[in-house]
Design a protein around this motif. Sequence first.
Motif, PDB file in Angstrom:
ATOM      1  N   VAL A   1     -22.436  -0.142  21.090  1.00 54.84           N
ATOM      2  CA  VAL A   1     -21.757  -1.270  21.779  1.00 54.84           C
ATOM      3  C   VAL A   1     -23.338  -1.799  22.588  1.00 54.84           C
ATOM      4  O   VAL A   1     -22.865  -0.331  23.081  1.00 54.84           O
ATOM      5  N   ARG A   2     -23.692  -3.364  23.010  1.00 56.74           N
ATOM      6  CA  ARG A   2     -24.764  -3.170  23.755  1.00 56.74           C
ATOM      7  C   ARG A   2     -23.767  -4.651  24.747  1.00 56.74           C
ATOM      8  O   ARG A   2     -23.397  -5.207  24.383  1.00 56.74           O
ATOM      9  N   TYR A   3     -23.339  -4.259  26.042  1.00 51.93           N
ATOM     10  CA  TYR A   3     -23.068  -5.481  27.298  1.00 51.93           C
ATOM     11  C   TYR A   3     -23.794  -4.897  27.603  1.00 51.93           C
ATOM     12  O   TYR A   3     -24.721  -4.311  28.492  1.00 51.93           O
TER      13      TYR A   3
ATOM     14  N   GLY B   1     -20.950 -11.601  25.998  1.00 54.38           N
ATOM     15  CA  GLY B   1     -22.493 -11.912  25.373  1.00 54.38           C
ATOM     16  C   GLY B   1     -22.370 -10.543  25.486  1.00 54.38           C
ATOM     17  O   GLY B   1     -24.527  -9.975  25.657  1.00 54.38           O
ATOM     18  N   ALA B   2     -21.445  -9.446  24.518  1.00 54.79           N
ATOM     19  CA  ALA B   2     -22.276  -8.283  24.302  1.00 54.79           C
ATOM     20  C   ALA B   2     -22.926  -8.139  22.762  1.00 54.79           C
ATOM     21  O   ALA B   2     -22.416  -9.318  22.025  1.00 54.79           O
ATOM     22  N   GLU B   3     -22.572  -6.645  22.631  1.00 55.86           N
ATOM     23  CA  GLU B   3     -23.360  -7.139  20.767  1.00 55.86           C
ATOM     24  C   GLU B   3     -22.874  -5.796  19.964  1.00 55.86           C
ATOM     25  O   GLU B   3     -23.323  -4.616  20.613  1.00 55.86           O
ATOM     26  N   LEU B   4     -22.583  -6.312  18.593  1.00 53.32           N
ATOM     27  CA  LEU B   4     -22.394  -4.457  17.722  1.00 53.32           C
ATOM     28  C   LEU B   4     -24.121  -4.379  17.145  1.00 53.32           C
ATOM     29  O   LEU B   4     -24.844  -5.011  16.899  1.00 53.32           O
ATOM     30  N   LEU B   5     -24.541  -3.234  17.736  1.00 49.75           N
ATOM     31  CA  LEU B   5     -25.613  -2.604  17.239  1.00 49.75           C
ATOM     32  C   LEU B   5     -25.948  -1.735  16.159  1.00 49.75           C
ATOM     33  O   LEU B   5     -26.949  -2.606  15.008  1.00 49.75           O
ATOM     34  N   TYR B   6     -24.739  -1.141  15.720  1.00 47.76           N
ATOM     35  CA  TYR B   6     -24.995  -0.680  15.060  1.00 47.76           C
ATOM     36  C   TYR B   6     -22.518  -0.451  14.723  1.00 47.76           C
ATOM     37  O   TYR B   6     -22.802   0.331  14.914  1.00 47.76           O
ATOM     38  N   ALA B   7     -22.963   0.356  13.263  1.00 45.89           N
ATOM     39  CA  ALA B   7     -21.399   0.090  12.820  1.00 45.89           C
ATOM     40  C   ALA B   7     -21.552   1.408  11.332  1.00 45.89           C
ATOM     41  O   ALA B   7     -22.232   0.209  10.528  1.00 45.89           O
ATOM     42  N   GLY B   8     -21.049   2.198  11.228  1.00 46.65           N
ATOM     43  CA  GLY B   8     -21.795   2.604  10.234  1.00 46.65           C
ATOM     44  C   GLY B   8     -20.781   4.009  10.145  1.00 46.65           C
ATOM     45  O   GLY B   8     -19.918   5.041  11.162  1.00 46.65           O
ATOM     46  N   ASP B   9     -20.330   4.616   8.886  1.00 50.76           N
ATOM     47  CA  ASP B   9     -18.532   5.327   8.499  1.00 50.76           C
ATOM     48  C   ASP B   9     -20.427   6.992   8.631  1.00 50.76           C
ATOM     49  O   ASP B   9     -21.485   7.486   8.513  1.00 50.76           O
ATOM     50  N   GLY B  10     -19.334   7.975   9.583  1.00 51.01           N
ATOM     51  CA  GLY B  10     -19.919   9.285   9.426  1.00 51.01           C
ATOM     52  C   GLY B  10     -20.115   9.809   8.744  1.00 51.01           C
ATOM     53  O   GLY B  10     -19.434   9.879   7.540  1.00 51.01           O
ATOM     54  N   LEU B  11     -21.498  10.860   8.103  1.00 49.72           N
ATOM     55  CA  LEU B  11     -21.410  11.549   6.814  1.00 49.72           C
ATOM     56  C   LEU B  11     -21.369  13.461   7.702  1.00 49.72           C
ATOM     57  O   LEU B  11     -20.893  13.561   8.374  1.00 49.72           O
ATOM     58  N   ALA B  12     -21.461  14.146   6.801  1.00 47.79           N
ATOM     59  CA  ALA B  12     -21.207  14.996   6.836  1.00 47.79           C
ATOM     60  C   ALA B  12     -22.419  15.938   8.033  1.00 47.79           C
ATOM     61  O   ALA B  12     -23.487  15.771   8.245  1.00 47.79           O
ATOM     62  N   PRO B  13     -21.981  16.318   9.260  1.00 44.63           N
ATOM     63  CA  PRO B  13     -23.123  16.164  10.396  1.00 44.63           C
ATOM     64  C   PRO B  13     -24.044  17.502   9.749  1.00 44.63           C
ATOM     65  O   PRO B  13     -23.621  18.742   9.105  1.00 44.63           O
TER      66      PRO B  13
ATOM     67  N   ALA C   1     -10.911   9.818  19.564  1.00 40.53           N
ATOM     68  CA  ALA C   1     -12.262   8.853  20.500  1.00 40.53           C
ATOM     69  C   ALA C   1     -13.152   9.504  21.199  1.00 40.53           C
ATOM     70  O   ALA C   1     -12.417  10.549  22.294  1.00 40.53           O
ATOM     71  N   VAL C   2     -14.512   9.952  20.942  1.00 37.66           N
ATOM     72  CA  VAL C   2     -15.279   9.153  22.957  1.00 37.66           C
ATOM     73  C   VAL C   2     -16.235   8.061  22.368  1.00 37.66           C
ATOM     74  O   VAL C   2     -16.428   7.539  21.783  1.00 37.66           O
ATOM     75  N   LEU C   3     -15.704   7.502  24.183  1.00 38.47           N
ATOM     76  CA  LEU C   3     -16.631   6.036  24.552  1.00 38.47           C
ATOM     77  C   LEU C   3     -17.328   6.664  25.284  1.00 38.47           C
ATOM     78  O   LEU C   3     -16.972   6.955  26.200  1.00 38.47           O
ATOM     79  N   GLN C   4     -18.955   6.623  25.037  1.00 38.98           N
ATOM     80  CA  GLN C   4     -19.463   7.502  25.580  1.00 38.98           C
ATOM     81  C   GLN C   4     -20.863   6.391  26.185  1.00 38.98           C
ATOM     82  O   GLN C   4     -21.468   5.634  25.917  1.00 38.98           O
ATOM     83  N   PRO C   5     -20.862   5.938  27.229  1.00 43.00           N
ATOM     84  CA  PRO C   5     -21.245   4.710  27.478  1.00 43.00           C
ATOM     85  C   PRO C   5     -22.502   5.337  27.626  1.00 43.00           C
ATOM     86  O   PRO C   5     -23.088   6.878  28.336  1.00 43.00           O
ATOM     87  N   THR C   6     -24.037   4.961  27.552  1.00 45.58           N
ATOM     88  CA  THR C   6     -25.133   5.076  28.023  1.00 45.58           C
ATOM     89  C   THR C   6     -26.066   4.216  28.772  1.00 45.58           C
ATOM     90  O   THR C   6     -25.473   3.568  28.702  1.00 45.58           O
TER      91      THR C   6
ATOM     92  N   ARG D   1     -25.364   0.197  39.409  1.00 47.07           N
ATOM     93  CA  ARG D   1     -27.295   0.167  38.553  1.00 47.07           C
ATOM     94  C   ARG D   1     -26.954  -0.709  38.188  1.00 47.07           C
ATOM     95  O   ARG D   1     -26.071  -1.309  37.363  1.00 47.07           O
ATOM     96  N   GLU D   2     -27.980  -1.723  37.870  1.00 46.25           N
ATOM     97  CA  GLU D   2     -27.771  -3.926  37.229  1.00 46.25           C
ATOM     98  C   GLU D   2     -27.803  -2.676  36.352  1.00 46.25           C
ATOM     99  O   GLU D   2     -28.807  -1.821  35.800  1.00 46.25           O
ATOM    100  N   GLY D   3     -27.800  -3.650  34.841  1.00 44.99           N
ATOM    101  CA  GLY D   3     -28.611  -3.648  33.856  1.00 44.99           C
ATOM    102  C   GLY D   3     -27.233  -3.094  32.819  1.00 44.99           C
ATOM    103  O   GLY D   3     -25.988  -3.205  33.091  1.00 44.99           O
ATOM    104  N   PRO D   4     -28.473  -3.275  31.796  1.00 46.18           N
ATOM    105  CA  PRO D   4     -26.985  -3.186  30.229  1.00 46.18           C
ATOM    106  C   PRO D   4     -26.868  -1.841  30.144  1.00 46.18           C
ATOM    107  O   PRO D   4     -27.226  -0.930  30.968  1.00 46.18           O
ATOM    108  N   VAL D   5     -25.089  -1.549  29.777  1.00 49.51           N
ATOM    109  CA  VAL D   5     -25.333  -0.325  28.933  1.00 49.51           C
ATOM    110  C   VAL D   5     -24.306  -0.642  27.676  1.00 49.51           C
ATOM    111  O   VAL D   5     -24.676  -2.096  27.304  1.00 49.51           O
ATOM    112  N   VAL D   6     -25.023   0.759  27.428  1.00 45.31           N
ATOM    113  CA  VAL D   6     -24.643   0.408  25.849  1.00 45.31           C
ATOM    114  C   VAL D   6     -23.721   1.580  25.457  1.00 45.31           C
ATOM    115  O   VAL D   6     -24.071   2.962  25.514  1.00 45.31           O
TER     116      VAL D   6
END
Length: 125
Positions: A80-82, A53-65, A111-116, A18-23
């Motif tokens: 992160v968007r690639y 050409g990748a971009e950090l879209l969001y970074a944050g600390d986890g709170l109580a789920p 860690a979980v590294l989940q491509p979307t 598949r073409e296009g970005p992966v987040v």
Amino acid sequence: MAVDPSGSALKDLLADGREGPVVMLNLLRFAPGGRASYEEYSRKAGRFLKKYGAELLYAGDGLAPLVAEDGQDWDAVLVVRYPSREVFGRMIADPEYQKITHLRTNALSEAVLQPTTPWGSRRDS
């Protein structure tokens, strides 16, 4: 517990036509004292994101789920968007990038590294 991308899952992602970005959704649990190492990794990794050409879209600390089973809480979340799977593969194979990956590996206990991909881009759609 594995914290770095490797093996058949990585091969499958890179072979996906598949073409296009992966987040990438990054769910991180720090090893004791690991946050400082991860922060150093993040500072150094920024130049590779820019280079590829990748971009950090969001970074944050986890709170109580609000909804989770025991052990499903995370210390930090990054998104992160690639530009493509191929670009992601080139970045993580870059010999200069490889020199800093120990900082990430040593920082994490889990860690979980989940491509979307965006909805509507699935092959069975």
